[in-house]
Each structure stands twice: as C-alpha cells, then as structure tokens.
Design a protein around this motif. Sequence first.
Motif, short mmCIF file in Angstrom:
data_model
loop_
_atom_site.label_atom_id
_atom_site.label_comp_id
_atom_site.label_asym_id
_atom_site.label_seq_id
_atom_site.Cartn_x
_atom_site.Cartn_y
_atom_site.Cartn_z
N VAL A 198 25.25 6.38 22.53
CA VAL A 198 25.66 6.01 23.90
C VAL A 198 27.10 5.53 23.97
O VAL A 198 27.69 5.51 25.05
CB VAL A 198 24.72 4.94 24.48
N ALA A 199 27.68 5.14 22.84
CA ALA A 199 29.07 4.66 22.85
C ALA A 199 29.63 4.71 21.45
O ALA A 199 28.89 4.67 20.45
CB ALA A 199 29.16 3.24 23.41
N ARG A 200 30.95 4.81 21.38
CA ARG A 200 31.67 4.76 20.11
C ARG A 200 32.86 3.83 20.28
O ARG A 200 33.44 3.73 21.37
CB ARG A 200 32.14 6.16 19.70
N ILE A 201 33.24 3.17 19.21
CA ILE A 201 34.40 2.28 19.22
C ILE A 201 35.30 2.67 18.07
O ILE A 201 34.84 2.78 16.92
CB ILE A 201 33.98 0.80 19.08
N GLU A 202 36.59 2.92 18.36
CA GLU A 202 37.52 3.31 17.30
C GLU A 202 38.79 2.48 17.38
O GLU A 202 39.22 2.05 18.45
CB GLU A 202 37.84 4.79 17.37
N SER A 203 39.40 2.25 16.22
CA SER A 203 40.62 1.47 16.13
C SER A 203 41.84 2.36 16.39
O SER A 203 41.78 3.57 16.25
CB SER A 203 40.75 0.84 14.74
N GLY A 204 42.94 1.72 16.78
CA GLY A 204 44.20 2.44 16.89
C GLY A 204 45.02 2.13 18.12
O GLY A 204 46.24 2.28 18.10
N ALA A 205 44.38 1.73 19.23
CA ALA A 205 45.15 1.44 20.44
C ALA A 205 46.02 0.21 20.24
O ALA A 205 45.65 -0.73 19.55
CB ALA A 205 44.21 1.23 21.62
N ALA A 206 47.21 0.23 20.86
CA ALA A 206 48.13 -0.91 20.77
C ALA A 206 47.96 -1.82 21.97
O ALA A 206 47.83 -1.36 23.09
CB ALA A 206 49.57 -0.41 20.70
N GLU A 207 47.97 -3.13 21.73
CA GLU A 207 47.69 -4.09 22.80
C GLU A 207 48.71 -4.03 23.94
O GLU A 207 48.37 -4.17 25.10
CB GLU A 207 47.65 -5.50 22.22
N SER A 208 50.00 -3.83 23.62
CA SER A 208 51.04 -3.91 24.65
C SER A 208 51.79 -2.60 24.82
O SER A 208 52.94 -2.58 25.24
CB SER A 208 52.03 -5.02 24.31
#
Length: 267
Positions: A198-208
Amino acid sequence: MNHDMPSPAGATEVFSTHSVFGAPCWVSLTSRDVKTTEDFYGAVLGWEWRPVRLGDRFRVALAEGRPVAGIAAVAGMWQTSVAWTPYFAVRSADEAAARVQERGGTSAVGPISLPPGRGALLADRDGATFGVWEGELFSDWPTWRRAQLAFIRLHTRDAFDAAIFYGGVFDWASDKPGCVEVHYEGEEVVLRSGGAVVARIESGAAESAPDPTVRPHWQVHFAVTDVAACAQAAERHGGSVLFLSADEAVLRDNEGAQFTVTSRRKG
C-alpha cells in the motif's frame, strides 16, 4: 496544502477506517479550476465525475463507476499550490494529529468534523504533507484500491527515520490486529496491509531543495493499462512528462500537480 476532505457522500456501502487503520484510504487533489482538471484527468485516466454535498468546489472521480479520488477547487481560495495528497485511515483523527505534533510534525487544518467522519491535514517533520480520516469511506477499501490506485510512495530524507515517525502515528507494526506491516527491503521501506503493498518509503529527497519534486513529498501512483498512452494524453491536454519508461511515467497535470502512472503488470 490540500484542503479537500474525503467526505463519502453518496456511498452505498459503509466501510469504516477502523477496519484498515494506518493504511492509505483516499487521495485528493487541490485545483484552481475544477473544469479543466476534470477534462485533463478524464483524458489521461478515463475518469468520470460526480458532485458531493460539500459544494460546487468539490468533485469525486470515478473509474469504471467506482470512486477513486477527490478534487477540490480551493488552491486559489486558500492560496496554496496544487498537489495530490494521500489520506490515511485512523481510529481517531484527534489522536493522530496529537501524535504528529508530539513527534515534531505540524497540523495545517483540523481535525474538523465532516459528517460522517472527521479529518485533518498534517505534515511530517520533514515537511511532506498528508491527511488523516476517521469514519466511513466512499466504498470498501479493497474495491477502492483495485479500481485504480496502485500505491503511494514517500520520497524523503531518511526512509528509516520516516518509518519510525509514521509508525508511531499510525501504530504500524504493532500488536494490534489489522495493523500495517513494515518490511525493510534494501534501502526502501515497504508497507503492506492485508498482504497488498500500500505504500513505499525511500531515501534521497533534500529537505530544503528549491525544486518541490526533490523536497520530501508523497507521490501517488495510479495503475493503468497503457503508460505511453497516458503520457501522450497528458502532453496533449496541457500537462508534461517528467519521466517515461515502459512500465512507469511521472507526469505533471495541466496545473502542475505531479503524479505517477504505473503499469498494471508491474508488481
């Protein structure tokens, strides 16, 4: 922020968020112009439309007669950007909102009562926005998922940290019957409910990051039979293609909201 709450007006079957707590149960889109939004998604995803009792600014999208998403013409009214927002089923919207704030997240709207339920719009501690809904759904949850939604994916700074945040809010991987299961597959967190992803979570996005597609956000994936045809239709109706492969395309609609179409053959 998306200010469309998923009030299930016109539902013929009663299916409560108590049955699928912690799992995504609805998605909705803010729009500046409902008519052009209807035209775009009708062409790209084949959706039809019906009004809801919340007023003229709101519509429900139907895929093969089944409710799949909500559209709200409130982006201009609330001075917000257009965006897709997922909603998670909770047993108590008030308790979920309190848990979000306790863990460093924020509350944008609510919780407020929208009979026959109660909802809130929230953001996690990295700024990714999402909603919670307590009460009846538009239709039974398995039917909603089979109608068109494939899954949702969180692009965030740290997938494992995010899983801890949301797990604490939604009781993921708890000893409560029916809770969402959490699986760690390489660098990705995979969430299952009733055996379905139902969902996936992946790393990599930058906070700002200046680009909103790089900042932490939830991405909605819709299952389709022909990815290339959807991409072509999006371009013909004022949208754009950000990424295209045989099994998946990342698209922007005519107002800039980003979403993904995924082949039904893809697991």
